[in-house]
Design an enzyme around this catalytic site. Structure first.
Site, PDB file in Angstrom:
ATOM      1  N   VAL A  16      26.936  69.112  42.935  1.00 35.76           N
ATOM      2  CA  VAL A  16      27.549  67.659  43.035  1.00 35.76           C
ATOM      3  C   VAL A  16      27.075  66.893  42.181  1.00 35.76           C
ATOM      4  O   VAL A  16      26.912  66.429  42.327  1.00 35.76           O
ATOM      5  CB  VAL A  16      28.220  68.147  43.832  1.00 35.76           C
ATOM      6  CG1 VAL A  16      29.319  66.566  43.425  1.00 35.76           C
ATOM      7  CG2 VAL A  16      29.670  69.175  43.774  1.00 35.76           C
ATOM      8  N   GLY A  17      25.878  66.822  43.805  1.00 35.86           N
ATOM      9  CA  GLY A  17      24.972  66.017  44.171  1.00 35.86           C
ATOM     10  C   GLY A  17      23.666  66.236  42.775  1.00 35.86           C
ATOM     11  O   GLY A  17      23.675  65.037  42.347  1.00 35.86           O
ATOM     12  N   TYR A 137      37.540  71.565  57.164  1.00 37.70           N
ATOM     13  CA  TYR A 137      37.736  71.150  56.056  1.00 37.70           C
ATOM     14  C   TYR A 137      37.560  70.095  55.716  1.00 37.70           C
ATOM     15  O   TYR A 137      37.876  68.840  55.265  1.00 37.70           O
ATOM     16  CB  TYR A 137      37.151  71.685  54.975  1.00 37.70           C
ATOM     17  CG  TYR A 137      36.004  71.555  53.596  1.00 37.70           C
ATOM     18  CD1 TYR A 137      36.950  71.137  52.025  1.00 37.70           C
ATOM     19  CD2 TYR A 137      34.585  71.438  53.169  1.00 37.70           C
ATOM     20  CE1 TYR A 137      36.336  70.507  51.758  1.00 37.70           C
ATOM     21  CE2 TYR A 137      34.221  70.436  52.311  1.00 37.70           C
ATOM     22  CZ  TYR A 137      34.806  70.098  51.309  1.00 37.70           C
ATOM     23  OH  TYR A 137      34.319  70.015  50.461  1.00 37.70           O
ATOM     24  N   LYS A 141      37.551  65.526  55.189  1.00 34.02           N
ATOM     25  CA  LYS A 141      38.057  64.866  53.817  1.00 34.02           C
ATOM     26  C   LYS A 141      39.094  63.709  54.053  1.00 34.02           C
ATOM     27  O   LYS A 141      38.625  62.689  53.287  1.00 34.02           O
ATOM     28  CB  LYS A 141      37.470  66.221  53.236  1.00 34.02           C
ATOM     29  CG  LYS A 141      36.325  66.663  52.217  1.00 34.02           C
ATOM     30  CD  LYS A 141      35.535  66.106  52.589  1.00 34.02           C
ATOM     31  CE  LYS A 141      34.292  66.577  51.772  1.00 34.02           C
ATOM     32  NZ  LYS A 141      32.838  65.589  51.313  1.00 34.02           N
ATOM     33  N   LEU A 167      34.942  74.056  42.078  1.00 34.77           N
ATOM     34  CA  LEU A 167      33.777  73.115  40.778  1.00 34.77           C
ATOM     35  C   LEU A 167      33.038  74.795  40.961  1.00 34.77           C
ATOM     36  O   LEU A 167      33.182  75.688  41.600  1.00 34.77           O
ATOM     37  CB  LEU A 167      33.304  72.299  41.065  1.00 34.77           C
ATOM     38  CG  LEU A 167      34.139  71.296  41.779  1.00 34.77           C
ATOM     39  CD1 LEU A 167      32.908  70.025  43.247  1.00 34.77           C
ATOM     40  CD2 LEU A 167      34.151  70.017  40.558  1.00 34.77           C
ATOM     41  N   HIS A 180      32.224  80.301  46.612  1.00 36.77           N
ATOM     42  CA  HIS A 180      33.458  80.424  46.063  1.00 36.77           C
ATOM     43  C   HIS A 180      33.674  81.747  45.468  1.00 36.77           C
ATOM     44  O   HIS A 180      32.865  82.621  45.019  1.00 36.77           O
ATOM     45  CB  HIS A 180      33.216  78.730  45.770  1.00 36.77           C
ATOM     46  CG  HIS A 180      33.091  78.057  46.304  1.00 36.77           C
ATOM     47  ND1 HIS A 180      32.104  76.928  47.109  1.00 36.77           N
ATOM     48  CD2 HIS A 180      34.500  77.022  47.036  1.00 36.77           C
ATOM     49  CE1 HIS A 180      32.605  76.085  47.092  1.00 36.77           C
ATOM     50  NE2 HIS A 180      33.695  76.114  47.878  1.00 36.77           N
ATOM     51  N   TRP A 203      38.028  90.375  46.586  1.00 41.91           N
ATOM     52  CA  TRP A 203      39.570  89.748  48.053  1.00 41.91           C
ATOM     53  C   TRP A 203      40.977  89.594  46.909  1.00 41.91           C
ATOM     54  O   TRP A 203      40.908  89.112  46.075  1.00 41.91           O
ATOM     55  CB  TRP A 203      38.868  88.820  48.198  1.00 41.91           C
ATOM     56  CG  TRP A 203      37.045  89.062  48.784  1.00 41.91           C
ATOM     57  CD1 TRP A 203      36.679  90.064  48.725  1.00 41.91           C
ATOM     58  CD2 TRP A 203      36.178  87.999  49.469  1.00 41.91           C
ATOM     59  NE1 TRP A 203      35.499  89.976  49.676  1.00 41.91           N
ATOM     60  CE2 TRP A 203      34.859  88.739  50.249  1.00 41.91           C
ATOM     61  CE3 TRP A 203      36.417  86.825  50.346  1.00 41.91           C
ATOM     62  CZ2 TRP A 203      33.999  87.759  50.837  1.00 41.91           C
ATOM     63  CZ3 TRP A 203      36.023  85.816  51.213  1.00 41.91           C
ATOM     64  CH2 TRP A 203      34.611  87.040  51.447  1.00 41.91           C
TER      65      TRP A 203
HETATM   66  O1  GFB Z   1      36.832  79.558  46.036  1.00 41.97           O
HETATM   67  P1  GFB Z   1      37.389  80.337  46.755  1.00 41.97           P
HETATM   68  O2  GFB Z   1      36.356  81.036  47.821  1.00 41.97           O
HETATM   69  O3  GFB Z   1      38.420  79.088  47.994  1.00 41.97           O
HETATM   70  O4  GFB Z   1      38.946  81.308  45.907  1.00 41.97           O
HETATM   71  P2  GFB Z   1      39.981  78.836  47.978  1.00 41.97           P
HETATM   72  C1  GFB Z   1      39.113  82.617  46.509  1.00 41.97           C
HETATM   73  C2  GFB Z   1      40.911  83.023  46.404  1.00 41.97           C
HETATM   74  O5  GFB Z   1      39.809  83.947  45.070  1.00 41.97           O
HETATM   75  C3  GFB Z   1      41.202  83.567  47.435  1.00 41.97           C
HETATM   76  C4  GFB Z   1      39.912  85.586  45.708  1.00 41.97           C
HETATM   77  O6  GFB Z   1      42.756  83.752  46.601  1.00 41.97           O
HETATM   78  C5  GFB Z   1      40.432  85.191  47.417  1.00 41.97           C
HETATM   79  O7  GFB Z   1      41.125  86.008  48.081  1.00 41.97           O
HETATM   80  N1  GFB Z   1      39.412  86.318  45.781  1.00 41.97           N
HETATM   81  C6  GFB Z   1      38.465  86.932  45.407  1.00 41.97           C
HETATM   82  C7  GFB Z   1      37.690  85.851  46.606  1.00 41.97           C
HETATM   83  N2  GFB Z   1      37.476  87.650  44.976  1.00 41.97           N
HETATM   84  C8  GFB Z   1      36.643  86.951  45.859  1.00 41.97           C
HETATM   85  C9  GFB Z   1      35.129  86.991  46.345  1.00 41.97           C
HETATM   86  O8  GFB Z   1      35.088  88.336  45.892  1.00 41.97           O
HETATM   87  N3  GFB Z   1      35.063  85.523  47.251  1.00 41.97           N
HETATM   88  C10 GFB Z   1      35.779  85.027  47.301  1.00 41.97           C
HETATM   89  N4  GFB Z   1      35.550  83.620  47.935  1.00 41.97           N
HETATM   90  N5  GFB Z   1      37.012  84.825  47.155  1.00 41.97           N
HETATM   91  C11 GFB Z   1      38.291  76.940  48.729  1.00 41.97           C
HETATM   92  C12 GFB Z   1      38.079  76.083  49.884  1.00 41.97           C
HETATM   93  O9  GFB Z   1      39.193  77.966  48.895  1.00 41.97           O
HETATM   94  O10 GFB Z   1      37.969  75.749  47.099  1.00 41.97           O
HETATM   95  C13 GFB Z   1      37.308  75.088  50.424  1.00 41.97           C
HETATM   96  O11 GFB Z   1      38.232  77.186  51.167  1.00 41.97           O
HETATM   97  C14 GFB Z   1      37.402  74.300  48.819  1.00 41.97           C
HETATM   98  O12 GFB Z   1      37.205  74.131  51.284  1.00 41.97           O
HETATM   99  C15 GFB Z   1      37.314  74.958  47.785  1.00 41.97           C
HETATM  100  O13 GFB Z   1      37.871  73.220  48.851  1.00 41.97           O
HETATM  101  C16 GFB Z   1      36.838  73.904  46.180  1.00 41.97           C
HETATM  102  O14 GFB Z   1      39.731  77.795  46.276  1.00 41.97           O
HETATM  103  O15 GFB Z   1      40.924  79.176  48.267  1.00 41.97           O
END
Ligand code: GFB
Length: 317
Positions: A16-17, A137, A141, A167, A180, A203
């Site tokens: 972002v920055g 988190y 915020k 993002l 993410h 996942w």
């Molecule tokens: O971006 P993410 O990790 O976080 O997305 P959130 C998670 C979603 O994607 C869940 C699925 O439904 C996961 O089960 N997913 C599927 C996966 N495969 C994968 C993978 O290989 N890696 C990941 N990471 N997810 C975040 C917050 O929530 O949103 C942060 O934890 C922040 O604090 C961010 O707010 C914007 O979208 O769930």
């Protein structure tokens, strides 16, 4: 904002920055102040006070944070709360004490309740329980945006906040555990394509819905609100398009040209079922996103490949 304003961008090396710095440079704002983590520890209130006293910026954009996806947050809610709380309070309070005229604080739409009405209006803040996987988190915020609101009310400082949806874009982290979902999927499909793997492990169930905004659109929104004479305290910023994790996977698989099948690991968390944010307030003021998810994915896959070739990609652990 004036072109000659001295603008501090906290977190300038992050996704972002760095996008905010690019949009300021393109806009002719040549007086940007930055500090690396080694030069300024934002967890140290005395160091932050000394920085503000020495540099005396006119404007501050707080894009510094410990960030991560669902895996990183759910494994370390304590650290995400502790570090992001300190960063928020030190950078916002320090700015007020040093007489910084204007400040934009950046958070995330994960500050809203797990089961907030969809699309989520800014008024949903603190109306019911948060999503557990990123509660730390979110609380940090919320503290930061509330401190901005209180300082504005008590001292007349124009401190306000933007809450972006998920993002992605240049400079993102491609850490397979802490990253993410979107960048992690790009890396998984790219590596599977290069290795000729038969399947890609993803996942959860694939059923949750997510909204995605390209970070360059967010950076434009930051400049847009910083040039509003009297911005609302809190504004959501998002694309208005939501997609299921399953459909996102299909889009990423197509964008990378990977032929592998997908194995869904339901032992991994799904997180909040939906978090489409209501962006009618910022749109009514005149901002709108310009990069669609399909175009953003095309650009980001190309960017990932270029960062890998240049060995600048952030692969994490
Ligand atoms: O971006 P993410 O990790 O976080 O997305 P959130 C998670 C979603 O994607 C869940 C699925 O439904 C996961 O089960 N997913 C599927 C996966 N495969 C994968 C993978 O290989 N890696 C990941 N990471 N997810 C975040 C917050 O929530 O949103 C942060 O934890 C922040 O604090 C961010 O707010 C914007 O979208 O769930």
């Amino acid at each position: 904002m004036r072109k000659a304003d001295r603008i501090y961008v906290a977190g300038h090396r992050g996704m972002v920055g760095s996008a905010v710095c690019r949009v300021l440079e393109r806009g002719g704002y040549g007086n940007v102040v930055t500090r690396t983590h080694a030069e300024l520890d934002l967890l140290d209130p005395a160091a932050v006070r000394a920085f503000y006293a020495a540099e005396r910026p006119d404007v501050a954009v707080i894009a510094a944070a410990r960030v991560g996806g669902i895996g990183a947050n759910s494994a370390a809610n304590a650290r995400f709360l502790y570090e992001n709380e300190l960063i928020a309070l030190n950078t916002v309070w320090g700015a007020a004490e040093a007489g910084v005229r204007r400040l934009l604080f950046l958070g995330s739409t994960c500050i809203y309740p797990r089961l907030a009405p969809q699309p989520i209006p800014e008024s949903a803040l603190l109306t019911s329980a948060l999503e557990k996987t990123n509660e730390g988190y979110a609380l940090a915020k919320i503290s930061g945006l509330k401190l901005c609101e209180f300082l504005r009310r008590e001292r007349g400082l124009c401190y306000h906040s933007l809450m972006p949806t998920n993002l992605y874009g240049p400079g993102d982290s491609y850490d397979l555990v802490g990253g993410h979902v979107l960048p992690t999927m790009i890396r998984k499909f790219e590596e599977a394509r290069q290795r000729g793997d038969a399947s890609v492990p993803l996942w959860g169930t694939g059923t949750p819905l997510r909204e995605f905004l390209h970070v360059d659109d967010l950076a434009e929104a930051c400049l847009f609100v910083l040039n509003l004479a009297d911005p609302p305290d809190l504004l959501n910023v998002g694309s208005g398009e939501e997609v299921s994790i399953r459909d996102l996977a299909e889009k990423v698989r197509a964008a990378t040209g990977c032929l592998a099948t997908i194995d869904w690991d339901a032992t991994k968390p799904d997180g909040t079922p939906r978090k489409l944010c209501d962006t009618s307030r910022i749109r009514a003021l005149g901002w709108a996103p310009r990069i669609s998810l399909d175009e953003g994915l095309r650009r980001t896959v190309a960017c990932y490949r270029a960062e890998c070739a240049a060995r600048t990609v952030r692969l994490g652990r």
